[in-house]
Design an enzyme around this catalytic site. Structure first.
Site, PDB file in Angstrom:
ATOM      1  N   THR A   9      -6.676  -1.365   5.639  1.00  0.00           N
ATOM      2  CA  THR A   9      -7.267  -0.052   5.392  1.00  0.00           C
ATOM      3  C   THR A   9      -8.704   0.085   5.915  1.00  0.00           C
ATOM      4  O   THR A   9      -9.046   1.075   6.553  1.00  0.00           O
ATOM      5  CB  THR A   9      -7.239   0.237   3.881  1.00  0.00           C
ATOM      6  OG1 THR A   9      -5.870   0.302   3.483  1.00  0.00           O
ATOM      7  CG2 THR A   9      -7.924   1.548   3.547  1.00  0.00           C
TER       8      THR A   9
ATOM      9  N   ASP B  15     -12.930   4.094  -1.747  1.00  0.00           N
ATOM     10  CA  ASP B  15     -14.316   4.034  -1.257  1.00  0.00           C
ATOM     11  C   ASP B  15     -14.362   3.675   0.234  1.00  0.00           C
ATOM     12  O   ASP B  15     -15.136   4.245   0.998  1.00  0.00           O
ATOM     13  CB  ASP B  15     -15.169   3.058  -2.102  1.00  0.00           C
ATOM     14  CG  ASP B  15     -14.566   1.670  -2.286  1.00  0.00           C
ATOM     15  OD1 ASP B  15     -13.668   1.279  -1.513  1.00  0.00           O
ATOM     16  OD2 ASP B  15     -15.023   0.963  -3.217  1.00  0.00           O
TER      17      ASP B  15
ATOM     18  N   ASP C 157      -0.159   5.292   0.489  1.00  0.00           N
ATOM     19  CA  ASP C 157      -0.319   3.837   0.544  1.00  0.00           C
ATOM     20  C   ASP C 157       0.075   3.188  -0.777  1.00  0.00           C
ATOM     21  O   ASP C 157       0.776   2.173  -0.798  1.00  0.00           O
ATOM     22  CB  ASP C 157      -1.771   3.500   0.883  1.00  0.00           C
ATOM     23  CG  ASP C 157      -2.002   2.002   1.016  1.00  0.00           C
ATOM     24  OD1 ASP C 157      -1.433   1.399   1.943  1.00  0.00           O
ATOM     25  OD2 ASP C 157      -2.737   1.432   0.182  1.00  0.00           O
TER      26      ASP C 157
ATOM     27  N   HIS D 223       3.104   0.475  -1.175  1.00  0.00           N
ATOM     28  CA  HIS D 223       2.938  -0.879  -1.717  1.00  0.00           C
ATOM     29  C   HIS D 223       3.843  -1.123  -2.922  1.00  0.00           C
ATOM     30  O   HIS D 223       4.389  -2.206  -3.091  1.00  0.00           O
ATOM     31  CB  HIS D 223       1.486  -1.105  -2.143  1.00  0.00           C
ATOM     32  CG  HIS D 223       0.565  -1.404  -1.001  1.00  0.00           C
ATOM     33  ND1 HIS D 223       0.654  -2.565  -0.268  1.00  0.00           N
ATOM     34  CD2 HIS D 223      -0.474  -0.701  -0.472  1.00  0.00           C
ATOM     35  CE1 HIS D 223      -0.286  -2.560   0.670  1.00  0.00           C
ATOM     36  NE2 HIS D 223      -0.975  -1.435   0.570  1.00  0.00           N
TER      37      HIS D 223
ATOM     38  N   HIS E 191       1.198  -4.099   4.362  1.00  0.00           N
ATOM     39  CA  HIS E 191       0.983  -4.004   5.812  1.00  0.00           C
ATOM     40  C   HIS E 191      -0.057  -5.055   6.173  1.00  0.00           C
ATOM     41  O   HIS E 191      -0.369  -5.916   5.370  1.00  0.00           O
ATOM     42  CB  HIS E 191       0.489  -2.590   6.142  1.00  0.00           C
ATOM     43  CG  HIS E 191      -0.612  -2.180   5.208  1.00  0.00           C
ATOM     44  ND1 HIS E 191      -1.934  -2.490   5.437  1.00  0.00           N
ATOM     45  CD2 HIS E 191      -0.585  -1.561   4.000  1.00  0.00           C
ATOM     46  CE1 HIS E 191      -2.667  -2.061   4.416  1.00  0.00           C
ATOM     47  NE2 HIS E 191      -1.878  -1.491   3.531  1.00  0.00           N
TER      48      HIS E 191
HETATM   49 ZN    ZN Z   1      -4.606   1.701   4.045  1.00  0.00          ZN
END
Ligand code: ZN
Length: 488
Positions: free
Chosen positions: A76, A159, A249, A253, A422
């Site tokens: 990310t 963040d 996301d 997950h 990922h």
């Molecule tokens: Zn991500």
């Protein structure tokens, strides 16, 4: 009869002179840059025909269905840092969500990508947020440098999404943490954020909220509120609004990408994006949208095995850093197998490499010297890059490990079903959609691959921001289908 009717306008045009060339788009006064966390190109393709809302609108614009995060560590923080800097992680310095600094003057040697290491008592888990690790300017910083009247706003579920897209000089940068949107320490509150925070449902526990579209809706609510209340796009200069939507996301997950949970999320997000664009329309501002993702993703290995990928697997229980340390007689290597390994005792590197290469799930092991000497092939199609080239785009000599270990395709470095992740150098994690849209756009689809480092120079071209040709790793891509060009 039909033929005659169809022929008429052409004849009339002939009398009126040459057919008018499509007008160049009115230069946007607001750029809206959106990242949908973990939205792979595969997911976009799978659901594209069922979109009716915001995604459907964007799909009438310029569509690059195969944009590549060319780097190996598809996480990310590096992905978001790539989107608006136009730089590979090797140059932005953001090589992962975390890395290790064996010389850090503290017990926790792990460094979080947007923590402020200088803050007393900081650790990778308890930190105050800072962009000090990002080595390069972000698009908003360049826009402000060219015209100080430019305003840069950012809001995200995470963040690391808001900060790395907003840049070093963002006027507003907000992210969700434990029940509300927060900003850098010491920043004044903002009425729009206070209003959205007050409306967040109090009956959903904080940890559960992040897996529901409610968090994406709240993020878009803040973003639209900024435009409405602060008049973004109505000032003297072009403004930038960066938005990162995190729920896709979290759903990926927790549940993988192949089930009803992801379908429900994308249907809801499509509708939420549609409502967001309608609010922007109502302001009358001339805005242009870019939407992409920080990395791709894939389904759980259990479901993949049932759906034609027999090699899909979880990492072997004896393939981890603890097992490696034990095999080397009590070594103290840090890091993760599937990513970077850091050696307090460098003499152990050759033995560790031998052990790793004997593991059937390991695809490649690269040492720092090899990656430092491997050129990044900017002009070659990203799908043709070697594993070493992908790893080189993630290599920073100060922050990367002594070894980078890459797992074979469809090997998931998490033990527990149904969790998945990922971060691999394989295309299901590298390939994301890239969409551009503005009102009146003469859209087209370009199936050829493009790099996500091309996004920042492409937006710069669209808004007339001058950027030195070698200032970014990417290059401007022309978004006008005719002989005119949106690039300098
Ligand atoms: Zn991500």
């Amino acid at each position: 009869m039909k033929l005659i009717r169809q022929g008429l306008p052409a004849i009339l045009l002939g009398f009126a002179g040459a057919a008018p060339s499509p007008a160049a788009p009115p230069r946007p006064t607001l750029v809206v840059a959106i990242s949908v966390d973990q939205l792979s190109a595969d997911l976009f393709a799978q659901y594209r025909s069922s979109f009716r809302g915001g995604f459907a609108r964007l799909a009438t614009g310029v569509v690059f269905p195969s944009a590549y995060h060319a780097h190996a560590a598809t996480e990310t923080c590096p992905g978001h840092a790539t989107l608006l800097t136009g730089m590979f992680p090797a140059h932005s310095g953001i090589i992962g969500n975390d890395w290790y600094d064996l010389d850090a003057p503290r017990a926790d040697k792990r460094i979080y990508c947007v923590e402020d290491e200088r803050a007393p008592g900081s650790s990778s888990r308890r930190y105050s947020v800072s962009l000090a690790h990002l080595r390069v300017p972000v698009l908003g910083d360049r826009m402000k440098q060219a015209d100080p009247a430019t305003r840069v706003y950012a809001v995200a579920g995470k963040d690391r999404g808001a900060t790395t897209m907003g840049g070093h000089q963002a006027d507003q940068s907000w992210w969700w943490r434990d029940g509300g949107f927060v900003s850098y320490a010491g920043r004044a509150s903002h009425g729009v954020v206070d209003g959205v925070n007050a409306k967040l449902p109090q009956d959903i526990p904080s940890a559960a909220l992040r897996s529901r579209v409610t968090l994406d809706e709240a993020t878009l609510d803040v973003a639209a509120g900024f435009v409405e209340r602060d008049g973004l796009g109505r000032g003297k200069a072009t403004d930038l609004l960066a938005v990162s939507l995190s729920v896709t996301d979290y759903v990926g997950h927790s549940h993988g990408t192949g089930g009803p949970e992801m379908r429900d999320q994308l249907v809801a997000l499509d509708a939420a994006l549609g409502r967001f664009f309608e609010r922007l329309d109502a302001t009358g501002v001339t805005y242009a949208v870019m939407l992409s993702a920080d990395h791709g993703g894939h389904d759980t290995p259990e479901r993949d095995r049932e759906r034609g990928i027999p090699e899909a697997a979880r990492i072997a229980p004896d393939l981890n850093v603890a097992a490696l340390n034990a095999a080397l007689g009590g070594a103290r290597i840090m890091g993760t197998i599937g990513s970077d390994l850091y050696f307090p005792d460098k003499t152990l590197i050759p033995a560790a490499r031998d052990w790793l290469l004997r593991q059937p799930q390991v695809a490649a092991v690269f040492d720092a010297a090899t990656l430092a000497a491997t050129p990044i092939p900017k002009s070659a199609p990203p799908e043709s890059w070697s594993l070493a080239e992908r790893a080189a785009a993630s290599f920073d000599p100060e922050r990367s490990g002594d070894l980078m270990v890459l797992l074979k395709p469809h090997v998931i470095p998490l033990a527990k079903p149904p969790l998945t992740t990922h971060g691999s150098p394989w295309d299901y994690d590298r390939r994301v959609p890239l969409l551009f849209w503005w009102r009146g756009i003469d859209g087209f689809e370009q199936p050829g691959s493009i790099l996500t480092v091309d996004i920042a120079p492409t937006i710069a071209g669209l808004i007339g921001l001058k950027v030195a040709p070698d200032a970014m790793d990417g290059r401007c891509r022309d978004l006008l289908p005719g002989p005119e060009s949106s690039c300098p």
